[in-house]
Design an enzyme around this catalytic site. Structure first.
Site, mmCIF file in Angstrom:
data_model
loop_
_atom_site.group_PDB
_atom_site.id
_atom_site.type_symbol
_atom_site.label_atom_id
_atom_site.label_comp_id
_atom_site.label_asym_id
_atom_site.label_seq_id
_atom_site.Cartn_x
_atom_site.Cartn_y
_atom_site.Cartn_z
ATOM 1 N N GLU A 133 -75.361 15.238 -3.550
ATOM 2 C CA GLU A 133 -76.266 15.475 -4.603
ATOM 3 C C GLU A 133 -75.980 14.864 -5.771
ATOM 4 O OE1 GLU A 133 -75.631 19.608 -2.103
ATOM 5 O OE2 GLU A 133 -74.387 17.871 -2.516
ATOM 6 N N LYS A 142 -59.398 -0.929 -9.089
ATOM 7 C CA LYS A 142 -58.986 0.095 -8.127
ATOM 8 C C LYS A 142 -57.990 1.013 -8.799
ATOM 9 C CE LYS A 142 -61.280 -1.672 -4.707
ATOM 10 N NZ LYS A 142 -60.985 -2.192 -3.285
ATOM 11 N N ILE A 198 -72.473 -13.482 -2.369
ATOM 12 C CA ILE A 198 -71.748 -13.018 -1.648
ATOM 13 C C ILE A 198 -71.839 -12.435 -0.385
ATOM 14 C CG2 ILE A 198 -69.561 -11.405 -2.088
ATOM 15 C CD1 ILE A 198 -69.403 -13.914 -3.876
ATOM 16 N N GLU A 215 -77.985 -9.443 5.340
ATOM 17 C CA GLU A 215 -77.532 -8.143 5.793
ATOM 18 C C GLU A 215 -78.411 -7.154 5.866
ATOM 19 O OE1 GLU A 215 -73.541 -7.554 3.814
ATOM 20 O OE2 GLU A 215 -73.196 -9.856 3.970
ATOM 21 N N CYS A 257 -62.645 -8.606 -4.992
ATOM 22 C CA CYS A 257 -63.285 -8.202 -6.164
ATOM 23 C C CYS A 257 -62.518 -6.786 -6.640
ATOM 24 C CB CYS A 257 -64.651 -7.895 -5.927
ATOM 25 S SG CYS A 257 -64.783 -6.394 -4.579
ATOM 26 N N HIS A 267 -72.811 -4.724 -10.478
ATOM 27 C CA HIS A 267 -72.793 -3.366 -10.475
ATOM 28 C C HIS A 267 -73.319 -2.731 -11.522
ATOM 29 C CE1 HIS A 267 -69.268 -4.296 -7.839
ATOM 30 N NE2 HIS A 267 -69.861 -3.231 -7.251
#
Length: 769
Positions: free
Chosen positions: A17, A120, A440, A493, A652, A703
């Site tokens: 949600e 990360k 990429i 893809e 990345c 992004h």
């Protein structure tokens, strides 16, 4: 006294949600009030689940609309000045600008200001937004959101534990933006703000405060180690009930320090640092509470309750009957509930436990310790039967896989010739210009593409219709790339749902949940595969679509594969054999696919390994062993090709400088990396190291919806050319384009190609070739 609690709960909701609410808001399809309503509803629902599971407290502060570190950036008043926020700008507007580099309400770019860098979270696949620090950085209590959420929970009648990221970890996870500046020097300014927050939380009725300091599981410099005790002495003076939480790694040389800190309770990861539980139980003063992270918060396998009880009983005795039980870390990293998993077969399903099932396991362990094992006979019996089933199932082991591994030649991980021999052969074959352009791998996954795949899955579209639809999407993608003037193309893809899931679905030894979603960052959710048995490939996976795409163009077409370490790291991995063994199994499956692509005439093959750095153990003394087997797995996957076949890899959102020799040892002909959010600073290490092979630093951040100008991309390429030889540089985005729309993608790639053309002209004039 035995209590159960958790360190954090998944945010996204049973049906994702939060993801859909965020994306609706970003599109302008809903208001801030509507988004906030969804947030309140999710928090209330998750608190009720925690209460009903018998937890002593519900967690407040583990919810975030994008990222919990970004929450702290706002709360601590250290939004970077470069964004130029005005006083009257709404808090949530600023929050999403930090995350996306664009104003959420209007979708109009913030000129010249990319989003915060993203990397990360320790060794997980969760991404956090990196705080930026400079000498002029100041701190203040600048957001009321945490206190509002505490008030919500208390109004619902809950006892509360408020979660904060500790000040040392907050600083450690950030980056200095001024040369020579040490971010630890900001700690004296930061401590009073944390003290103010703690005092106010206490005054507003928080029962406990959980202070996360996961960096205590790292190899810390002496200055950082010595900063803990003075800081926590200040916090102790507030009189709050404070639990210090460590996770993801053993404490090792920080164990004694951690046990000395003046807190009311200490949480230790009993999965990653299981051998230390007894040591901590001895070293922790008796008046402090030990919280044992006895349930795996990072994986989805059912807990062996007998084994857990055998570990807990001595701890309970040593701690004089007082012990808290918890998962090892936040449950953010696992799906919410097995209740929705109707497609998993009953045997495999019986082996698993998602977040809600882990709450039930905690309750069973606590009940067994309080009232004896006879009080949880049914739960113990279920645990034993599941464990026995998993150990004896014929689905787990495959003799052919074992035989192939044992017969693997020693030189299976080496190319025929060195890069210096391969490079001229590849240049002769492909005849690419200076600064060759490529992408990429993925192109926009439109609503139509997703609807087509969904219709095919549910049987509403037959195979022939599906293949025609995918062929049409691939042809469109190829036409767009040719029109843009890209040099090396990809098929886009369209047929792939996810870079890991797509391959896992076609490999033996993998299984998939229907609703096992986990947050990666913001609204981006992934559904990690479950590796339950030996891995092998029965038939080619990508060859047909890649061969078709190559038939549509005279330009080189890249074959696109996910590497063995990423397939491993981004899955829930079996625990009955070493991860290194599973990685080699996956590597052989990828090697077979590489071979078949090469035989089909595909001369450039990209094997993505964005998770290689992520897999590093958090203590450096364990790095060598990991890098040895991880890099060997990549080379086994990539080395069975001719010298004229060009192997690419992509990485990345990680720091690479401390493992550059190992990245070079992968021996990929070309590596592409994320560098735009860091303004090419990640590339400096490659230059200082004299990275021997070719490299494609990302020139724009995919992004974010923000489209940078050609001039901005040229500036980044000029910075790259200052540290990497021009004839070793490629031009590409940071990452795949599946989350972007076609208009912004075409505009950004058009500017990227223009930037490459300008660089070729400048470089030709300067005499480089």
């Amino acid at each position: 006294m035995i209590h159960t609690h958790i360190l954090g709960f998944p945010r996204i909701g049973h049906q994702r949600e939060l993801k859909f609410a965020l994306e609706r808001y970003w599109r302008g399809g809903s208001s801030q009030n509507a988004l906030e309503d969804i947030g309140r509803e999710l928090r209330a629902r998750h608190w009720a689940l925690q209460r009903d599971a018998g937890l002593a407290w519900v967690n407040v502060g583990d919810f975030a609309y994008y990222d919990h570190v970004a929450n702290h950036i706002q709360m601590l008043g250290c939004e970077p000045a470069r964004f130029g926020f005005l006083t009257e700008e709404p808090e949530l507007h600023r929050y999403f600008t930090l995350a996306r580099g664009v104003a959420a309400e209007t979708g109009i770019p913030v000129p010249g200001q990319p989003a915060l860098e993203m990397t990360k979270w320790f060794d997980t696949n969760y991404h956090y937004l990196v705080p930026e620090f400079a000498p002029e950085t100041t701190f203040r209590l600048a957001s009321q959101r945490l206190f509002t959420e505490l008030s919500e929970a208390r109004a619902l009648g809950h006892r509360t534990k408020v979660v904060l990221l500790g000040p040392l970890s907050f600083l450690w996870l950030g980056k200095e933006k001024t040369a020579g500046f040490q971010r630890l020097s900001l700690l004296p300014q930061l401590i009073p703000v944390y003290e103010e927050i703690l005092r106010r939380l206490k005054a507003e009725g928080a029962d406990w405060i959980q202070m996360d300091e996961p960096i205590l599981g790292l190899d810390l410099p002496a200055a950082w180690q010595s900063a803990f005790e003075p800081a926590y002495a200040v916090f102790a003076s507030t009189g709050v009930s404070l639990m210090l939480a460590t996770y993801f790694s053993p404490l090792k040389e920080n164990l004694a320090l951690t046990c000395r800190l003046p807190v009311s309770a200490l949480h230790v990861d009993g999965i990653r640092a299981g051998d230390e539980l007894a040591q901590v139980a001895e070293a922790l003063p008796d008046h402090r509470v030990l919280s044992a992270g006895i349930i795996d918060g990072r994986n989805i396998w059912r807990t062996d309750l007998d084994q857990a009880l055998a570990r807990l009983k001595p701890l309970l005795q040593r701690r004089h009957g007082t012990l808290w039980l918890a998962p090892s870390c936040s449950l953010l990293h696992v799906p919410i509930s097995l209740a929705q998993e109707t497609t998993l077969d009953s045997e495999l399903r019986s082996w698993l436990a998602f977040a809600q099932e882990k709450l039930a396991e905690l309750n069973a362990l606590a009940q067994a310790l309080r009232a004896g094992e006879e009080s949880v006979v049914a739960q113990l019996d279920t645990s034993r039967r599941a464990l026995a089933s998993r150990q004896s199932s014929p689905r787990v082991h495959n003799s052919a896989v074992a035989a192939r591994l044992s017969a693997l030649p020693e030189n299976a991980d080496h190319r025929h010739s060195a890069f210096g021999v391969r490079q001229p052969l590849q240049r002769q074959r492909f005849k690419l210009p200076l600064f060759p352009t490529t992408t990429i791998g993925s192109f926009p996954q439109t609503g139509a593409i997703r609807a087509t795949r969904a219709a095919h899955r549910r049987g509403a579209l037959d195979d022939t219709q599906y293949r025609l639809a995918m062929a049409s999407e691939i042809a469109l993608t190829v036409r767009h790339q040719e029109a843009l003037g890209l040099d090396v193309l990809v098929h886009g893809e369209a047929e792939r749902n996810d870079m890991v899931e797509y391959f896992g679905e076609q490999l033996e030894g993998f299984a998939f949940s229907a609703q096992g979603w986990v947050q990666s960052y913001g609204s981006r959710c992934v559904k990690p595969p479950i590796i339950f048995g030996d891995v092998f490939r029965r038939t080619p996976i990508t060859v047909e679509w890649t061969r078709y795409a190559q038939s549509l163009t005279q330009k080189p077409m890249k074959g696109m594969l996910t590497g063995p370490i990423t397939l491993l790291q981004w899955s829930f991995v079996r625990t009955d054999q070493p991860r290194s063994h599973t990685a080699l199994q996956i590597a052989l499956a990828v090697r077979d696919e590489v071979h078949d692509l090469e035989q089909a005439g595909i001369g450039i093959i990209q094997i993505d390994e964005p998770a290689l750095r992520e897999g590093l153990p958090l203590h450096r003394d364990q790095w060598h062993d990991y890098l040895q087997w991880a890099c060997r797995a990549f080379r086994i996957a990539s080395s069975g090709v001719a010298d004229t076949t060009q192997i690419h890899t992509h990485m990345c959102y990680s720091e690479f400088n401390d493992i550059l020799p190992d990245i070079a040892a992968l021996d990929a002909d070309v590596i592409t990396i994320e560098t735009s959010r860091s303004d090419m600073t990640l590339l400096h290490g490659f230059g200082h190291f004299h990275y021997p092979n070719e490299i494609g630093p990302g020139v724009y951040d995919i992004h974010s919806p923000r489209v940078p100008s050609t001039e901005e991309m040229v500036r980044l390429l000029e910075k790259a050319a200052a540290v990497i030889p021009a004839n070793h540089l490629w031009v590409n985005p940071d990452c795949g384009l599946k989350t972007r729309g076609w208009p912004e993608t075409l505009e950004a790639l058009s500017r990227m190609v223009a930037a490459a053309l300008q660089m070729r002209e400048k470089t030709t004039i300067s005499g480089v070739n």
